[in-house]
Structures are given as structure tokens and as C-alpha cells.
Design a protein around this motif. Structure first.
Motif, PDB file in Angstrom:
ATOM      1  N   MET A 125       0.821  -1.189   0.000  1.00  0.00           N
ATOM      2  CA  MET A 125       0.000   0.000   0.000  1.00  0.00           C
ATOM      3  C   MET A 125       0.866   1.253   0.000  1.00  0.00           C
ATOM      4  O   MET A 125       0.538   2.213  -0.677  1.00  0.00           O
ATOM      5  N   LEU A 126       1.915   1.230   0.796  1.00  0.00           N
ATOM      6  CA  LEU A 126       2.794   2.394   0.869  1.00  0.00           C
ATOM      7  C   LEU A 126       3.442   2.665  -0.487  1.00  0.00           C
ATOM      8  O   LEU A 126       3.447   3.804  -0.972  1.00  0.00           O
ATOM      9  N   GLU A 127       3.971   1.624  -1.090  1.00  0.00           N
ATOM     10  CA  GLU A 127       4.626   1.771  -2.391  1.00  0.00           C
ATOM     11  C   GLU A 127       3.646   2.309  -3.439  1.00  0.00           C
ATOM     12  O   GLU A 127       3.973   3.230  -4.194  1.00  0.00           O
ATOM     13  N   ALA A 128       2.446   1.756  -3.477  1.00  0.00           N
ATOM     14  CA  ALA A 128       1.443   2.199  -4.452  1.00  0.00           C
ATOM     15  C   ALA A 128       1.060   3.657  -4.200  1.00  0.00           C
ATOM     16  O   ALA A 128       0.952   4.448  -5.156  1.00  0.00           O
ATOM     17  N   THR A 129       0.871   4.036  -2.949  1.00  0.00           N
ATOM     18  CA  THR A 129       0.509   5.415  -2.616  1.00  0.00           C
ATOM     19  C   THR A 129       1.582   6.390  -3.095  1.00  0.00           C
ATOM     20  O   THR A 129       1.277   7.436  -3.672  1.00  0.00           O
ATOM     21  N   ILE A 130       2.833   6.044  -2.877  1.00  0.00           N
ATOM     22  CA  ILE A 130       3.946   6.886  -3.303  1.00  0.00           C
ATOM     23  C   ILE A 130       3.955   7.027  -4.822  1.00  0.00           C
ATOM     24  O   ILE A 130       4.087   8.127  -5.362  1.00  0.00           O
ATOM     25  N   LYS A 131       3.806   5.920  -5.513  1.00  0.00           N
ATOM     26  CA  LYS A 131       3.830   5.952  -6.980  1.00  0.00           C
ATOM     27  C   LYS A 131       2.680   6.761  -7.545  1.00  0.00           C
ATOM     28  O   LYS A 131       2.869   7.578  -8.453  1.00  0.00           O
ATOM     29  N   TYR A 132       1.471   6.571  -7.019  1.00  0.00           N
ATOM     30  CA  TYR A 132       0.322   7.307  -7.533  1.00  0.00           C
ATOM     31  C   TYR A 132       0.428   8.801  -7.220  1.00  0.00           C
ATOM     32  O   TYR A 132       0.061   9.643  -8.042  1.00  0.00           O
TER      33      TYR A 132
END
Length: 148
Positions: free
Chosen positions: A1-8
């Protein structure tokens, strides 16, 4: 979730005004897989970026266990305790999860801007016991609706 949030969040900032198709193309061509490198493109305060990188490293330990962790799992297996985390391990993991959610909420609110933040905190003003009012990063955001 953290990685996806950063990317988005990075894509939203870097591709502001572009279509969804253009944003997806940017994601596939320019955003590295299995990395939080785009964190440097979001515009977060340096101290927050440093903390997020440390948190990501900590979270990776759950996905990519070290030799020491694997040895401990093997020992637990030999004692027929496989799959039963200790109370201490569960409490530790819960703290990491709370910290992760605090960071994710911070990134989302910070990158959406003041007016979105204001609206969210206005709604949450009726929830003084909301766990994240006191979160390490959430509490640093501008919020005139903070509970007393």
C-alpha cells in the motif's frame, strides 16, 4: 500500500493535467517496479522522506526475511510453533501498521492540498478519538479542527 501510494502521488504530481491513459503510460515506462524512488518527486519535507524510507525498509523485512529471521522461523517450526506469532511480534507488527497508515494518510492529504485537507479534518472534527489525529505525521498537517 505504501509503495502504491507513493507511486500514484508521484504520477499525479508529475503528470498533472494529463489523461488517465498518459498517466498509465508514464507509470509503465518511467516508474520503477518494487521501489519507492518516486518519493523524491512528490515534494514532501526531507525529514518525512527520510522517515518513509526507513519505514519502507522495515516493511521489506516482512516480505524479504533475513537469514536470522528464517533461522528463527525454522527453530519455531522445530518446536512445533509454526504459524503462531508471539504477543510481542503481533504488537510490534501492529505498531508498524499504524505507522504505515499514518504515512499513507499523510501522503494522500499532503499531496491533495490544503482545501482537501481542510474538508477531511472538518469531517473528522466530530471524531476526537480517531487514532490518526495523534499520528506522527498527520498531526503536523495544517488542521484548525484538531480536537482539544
Amino acid at each position: 500500500m505504501l509503495e502504491a501510494t507513493i507511486k500514484y502521488a508521484a504520477i499525479d504530481k508529475l503528470c498533472n493535467g494529463r489523461t488517465l491513459e498518459e498517466k498509465l503510460e508514464y507509470l509503465y515506462k518511467h516508474i520503477p517496479r518494487s521501489s519507492i524512488d518516486p518519493i523524491d518527486d512528490i515534494g514532501l519535507p526531507k525529514v518525512v522522506v527520510t522517515d518513509i524510507k526507513e519505514l519502507y525498509s522495515l516493511l521489506c523485512q516482512f516480505v524479504h526475511p533475513s537469514k536470522k529471521q528464517i533461522s528463527e522461523y525454522k527453530l519455531q517450526f522445530e518446536k512445533a510453533n509454526l504459524g503462531f506469532e508471539t504477543h510481542k511480534e503481533l504488537n510490534s507488527f501492529n505498531q508498524v501498521l499504524l505507522r504505515t497508515f499514518d504515512v499513507i494518510l499523510y501522503i494522500v492529504l499532503y499531496t491533495r492540498g490544503y482545501y482537501v485537507m481542510k474538508d477531511v479534518f472538518n469531517v473528522l472534527s466530530d471524531e476526537p478519538n480517531w487514532k490518526f489525529h495523534k499520528g506522527k505525521h498527520i498531526k503536523t498537517l495544517p488542521n484548525k479542527h484538531k480536537p482539544s
